[in-house]
Design a protein around this motif. Structure first.
Motif, PDB file in Angstrom:
ATOM      1  N   TYR A  35      12.289  19.970  64.339  1.00  0.00           N
ATOM      2  CA  TYR A  35      11.763  21.057  65.151  1.00  0.00           C
ATOM      3  C   TYR A  35      10.647  21.783  64.411  1.00  0.00           C
ATOM      4  CZ  TYR A  35      11.478  24.940  68.319  1.00  0.00           C
ATOM      5  OH  TYR A  35      11.006  25.865  69.204  1.00  0.00           O
ATOM      6  N   GLU A  36      10.822  21.926  63.120  1.00  0.00           N
ATOM      7  CA  GLU A  36       9.757  22.537  62.321  1.00  0.00           C
ATOM      8  C   GLU A  36       8.481  21.707  62.381  1.00  0.00           C
ATOM      9  OE1 GLU A  36      11.198  23.363  58.292  1.00  0.00           O
ATOM     10  OE2 GLU A  36      10.141  25.266  58.544  1.00  0.00           O
ATOM     11  N   LEU A  73       2.922  13.526  70.647  1.00  0.00           N
ATOM     12  CA  LEU A  73       1.661  13.250  71.339  1.00  0.00           C
ATOM     13  C   LEU A  73       1.833  13.394  72.844  1.00  0.00           C
ATOM     14  CD1 LEU A  73       0.166  10.045  69.660  1.00  0.00           C
ATOM     15  CD2 LEU A  73      -0.804  12.346  69.684  1.00  0.00           C
ATOM     16  N   GLY A  74       2.840  12.707  73.338  1.00  0.00           N
ATOM     17  CA  GLY A  74       3.053  12.676  74.776  1.00  0.00           C
ATOM     18  C   GLY A  74       3.323  14.048  75.342  1.00  0.00           C
ATOM     19  N   SER A  75       4.190  14.813  74.687  1.00  0.00           N
ATOM     20  CA  SER A  75       4.518  16.101  75.286  1.00  0.00           C
ATOM     21  C   SER A  75       3.375  17.080  75.118  1.00  0.00           C
ATOM     22  CB  SER A  75       5.826  16.653  74.731  1.00  0.00           C
ATOM     23  OG  SER A  75       5.720  16.866  73.355  1.00  0.00           O
ATOM     24  N   HIS A  76       2.639  16.911  74.054  1.00  0.00           N
ATOM     25  CA  HIS A  76       1.438  17.742  73.973  1.00  0.00           C
ATOM     26  C   HIS A  76       0.514  17.468  75.149  1.00  0.00           C
ATOM     27  CE1 HIS A  76      -2.456  19.260  73.164  1.00  0.00           C
ATOM     28  NE2 HIS A  76      -2.934  18.037  73.160  1.00  0.00           N
ATOM     29  N   PHE A  99       9.600  24.613  82.555  1.00  0.00           N
ATOM     30  CA  PHE A  99       9.828  24.619  81.118  1.00  0.00           C
ATOM     31  C   PHE A  99       8.783  25.401  80.336  1.00  0.00           C
ATOM     32  CE2 PHE A  99      11.418  20.339  82.490  1.00  0.00           C
ATOM     33  CZ  PHE A  99      12.740  20.720  82.536  1.00  0.00           C
ATOM     34  N   ARG A 100       9.258  26.022  79.280  1.00  0.00           N
ATOM     35  CA  ARG A 100       8.322  26.513  78.278  1.00  0.00           C
ATOM     36  C   ARG A 100       8.223  25.433  77.213  1.00  0.00           C
ATOM     37  NH1 ARG A 100      10.959  31.013  76.874  1.00  0.00           N
ATOM     38  NH2 ARG A 100      10.559  30.377  74.729  1.00  0.00           N
ATOM     39  N   GLN A 101       7.042  25.307  76.642  1.00  0.00           N
ATOM     40  CA  GLN A 101       6.833  24.182  75.732  1.00  0.00           C
ATOM     41  C   GLN A 101       7.788  24.188  74.548  1.00  0.00           C
ATOM     42  OE1 GLN A 101       2.806  23.376  74.706  1.00  0.00           O
ATOM     43  NE2 GLN A 101       3.325  21.795  73.233  1.00  0.00           N
ATOM     44  N   ASP A 102       7.934  25.334  73.900  1.00  0.00           N
ATOM     45  CA  ASP A 102       8.753  25.379  72.690  1.00  0.00           C
ATOM     46  C   ASP A 102      10.207  25.032  72.997  1.00  0.00           C
ATOM     47  OD1 ASP A 102       9.032  27.611  74.191  1.00  0.00           O
ATOM     48  OD2 ASP A 102       9.004  29.023  72.525  1.00  0.00           O
ATOM     49  N   GLU A 103      10.713  25.618  74.061  1.00  0.00           N
ATOM     50  CA  GLU A 103      12.095  25.337  74.442  1.00  0.00           C
ATOM     51  C   GLU A 103      12.249  23.869  74.820  1.00  0.00           C
ATOM     52  OE1 GLU A 103      13.320  27.523  77.875  1.00  0.00           O
ATOM     53  OE2 GLU A 103      15.068  26.213  78.149  1.00  0.00           O
ATOM     54  N   VAL A 161      10.482  21.273  73.888  1.00  0.00           N
ATOM     55  CA  VAL A 161      10.414  20.373  72.739  1.00  0.00           C
ATOM     56  C   VAL A 161      11.707  20.416  71.936  1.00  0.00           C
ATOM     57  CG1 VAL A 161       9.272  19.979  70.542  1.00  0.00           C
ATOM     58  CG2 VAL A 161       7.919  20.422  72.578  1.00  0.00           C
ATOM     59  N   GLN A 162      12.238  21.611  71.800  1.00  0.00           N
ATOM     60  CA  GLN A 162      13.489  21.742  71.055  1.00  0.00           C
ATOM     61  C   GLN A 162      14.600  20.919  71.696  1.00  0.00           C
ATOM     62  OE1 GLN A 162      14.589  25.764  69.820  1.00  0.00           O
ATOM     63  NE2 GLN A 162      16.642  25.337  70.589  1.00  0.00           N
ATOM     64  N   ARG A 163      14.715  21.041  72.985  1.00  0.00           N
ATOM     65  CA  ARG A 163      15.757  20.287  73.701  1.00  0.00           C
ATOM     66  C   ARG A 163      15.496  18.793  73.643  1.00  0.00           C
ATOM     67  NH1 ARG A 163      18.809  23.110  78.458  1.00  0.00           N
ATOM     68  NH2 ARG A 163      18.680  25.275  77.785  1.00  0.00           N
ATOM     69  N   MET A 164      14.243  18.475  73.706  1.00  0.00           N
ATOM     70  CA  MET A 164      13.856  17.077  73.648  1.00  0.00           C
ATOM     71  C   MET A 164      14.305  16.472  72.325  1.00  0.00           C
ATOM     72  SD  MET A 164      10.601  15.758  75.448  1.00  0.00           S
ATOM     73  CE  MET A 164       9.113  15.489  74.543  1.00  0.00           C
ATOM     74  N   ILE A 165      14.072  17.182  71.262  1.00  0.00           N
ATOM     75  CA  ILE A 165      14.483  16.694  69.946  1.00  0.00           C
ATOM     76  C   ILE A 165      15.989  16.515  69.879  1.00  0.00           C
ATOM     77  CG2 ILE A 165      14.709  17.391  67.531  1.00  0.00           C
ATOM     78  CD1 ILE A 165      11.877  18.560  67.800  1.00  0.00           C
TER      79      ILE A 165
END
Lengths: 236, 236
Positions: free
Chosen positions: B97-98, B178-181, B195-199, B201-205
């Motif tokens: 996540y970092e 790359l893709g989610s960006h 979705f918010r991006q940060d949330e 991505v976190q869930r995605m990870i």
DNA sequence: TTTATTTAATGAACATCATTCACTTTTTGA
DNA sequence: TCAAAAAGTGAATGATGTTCATTAAATAAA
């Protein structure tokens, strides 16, 4: 009476001829290196006539992207229908791999389509792109993603139970397709390091399905997983 | 004696001034819409002088991409060092996540850097880009990926045991970033659907870590998993 | 068939840059 | 103080996306 129809058909054919000529040139020389004189010559018309069919060079590219996205959407559709209709339903891995294959197979003849899809809303000037084209481009793309989402919701192979969850899975997959295309594509000859693209993508899908964490051999200890937000702890 | 050094420093400063001016313009107007006259004006120099420092407009962009990739590589480095040095080592989810956060945080000020990184080997003419710049760009990128690979090999959180496996994991992650960006970026205002991006991505990870397949509640039946190539069967 | 009108098509002219280059100014080392 | 080198300028050049006055063709009306 049939005159109007014939004219419309001819007009569409001409537009399509321009698009195919442009695609050929874009694939051969790249978007930036292709001049409209090239396209006109390839389409066997004059430069000026192009502007009776498209608003700009970028509009041509956007139209190509749309055409590509529409075909891709159809392909997705038939893959998913097939996956749900048969008696012996294919596994998630198989379906996903088929989709990935379509994505890449598709990518080749359509050249820079997806780049354009990706880029259409920022890198390019996109002044002078026909508004409806961009709108449909986005809409068709979202439609494909939506179909995938529904499949994931319905298929017993996936753990996703609600819309948001399923959509996230779709984006994971989508991101991987985009990302690995970009990786392989930018690395030049379609192979990165020791990997071949098809093999790599297949393994990648397998990996995403089962997760990349170390799987405990015995059932995991009861962890107090905090309500829903995280499935993993931040410190060990 | 210090003259040569001072000159070198001044030269570098000027080059950097041009780069920063170009970045500002590229971020504001986009690459295609920015003229070198814009850049020159922003850098408070003449157009011609730009060409004493860069071979072309695209060379400027490539240099910006390199600069960005170098900074990103440093960031990755410090994150991974931190992750391995402390007593209380952070979990994989936290580290990833970092990294994702760095990737996105990084992306903002650096604007089209990664787009360029992606694009640098195909969409652009890249005639007249300084050869060493492209070489280093690729090399720095691979260096970042390599560091990630090593972390994954060493960290007990991941199941990957050999080089190829770990590299594949890296590409999964990279692809997702790359893709989610691209997804979030092209959707306009940094939020896609609900979705918010940060949330997101976190869930995605989290999801990638545990996998997206339905996890069987009881231990899975002994399947004769074929030797190594596939982890999932093709038909159920 | 002949004529008027709309549509298709042309390609030279135009405008916008990226790039170059002849020239000027500044800096350097002697 | 001065010649050589380096830094810097901005008008000229060339390539190319876009426009437009004009011609050719097709269609409808007479």
């Amino acid at each position: 009476m049939g005159v109007r129809e014939r004219k419309a058909r001819e007009r569409e054919q001409r537009a399509n001829g321009i698009l195919e000529a442009a695609r050929h040139m874009f694939e051969t020389k790249g978007f930036l290196n292709t001049t409209l004189a090239d396209v006109a010559k390839e389409a066997e018309i004059s430069v000026g006539l192009i502007y009776r069919y498209f608003q700009s060079k970028e509009d041509i590219f956007a139209s190509l992207a749309l055409k590509g996205a529409e075909q891709f959407d159809k392909d997705i559709d038939s893959i998913l229908k097939k996956a749900q209709s048969g008696k012996k339903k294919p596994t998630a891995a198989f379906v996903l791999y088929e989709i990935a294959t379509t994505f890449f197979k598709f990518y080749k003849p359509y050249g820079e389509y997806f780049d354009m899809l990706i880029y259409s809303y920022k890198g390019l000037k996109h002044v002078q792109i026909h508004g409806a084209t961009l709108t449909r481009l986005m809409s068709v793309t979202l439609s494909s993603l939506d179909k995938l989402k529904n499949y994931i919701l319905i298929s017993p192979h996936f753990s996703a139970k609600e819309e948001d969850e399923a959509l996230r899975v779709v984006f994971v997959l989508w991101g991987i397709l985009l990302g690995s295309h970009l990786l392989f594509d930018s690395s030049g000859r379609g192979h990165l390091f020791a990997f071949r693209q098809d093999e790599f993508v297949q393994r990648m899908i397998d990996q995403i399905l089962v997760g990349i964490t170390a799987v405990p051999l015995e059932p995991p200890p009861k962890t107090s997983s905090r309500s829903g937000t995280r499935t993993t702890e931040l410190t060990q």
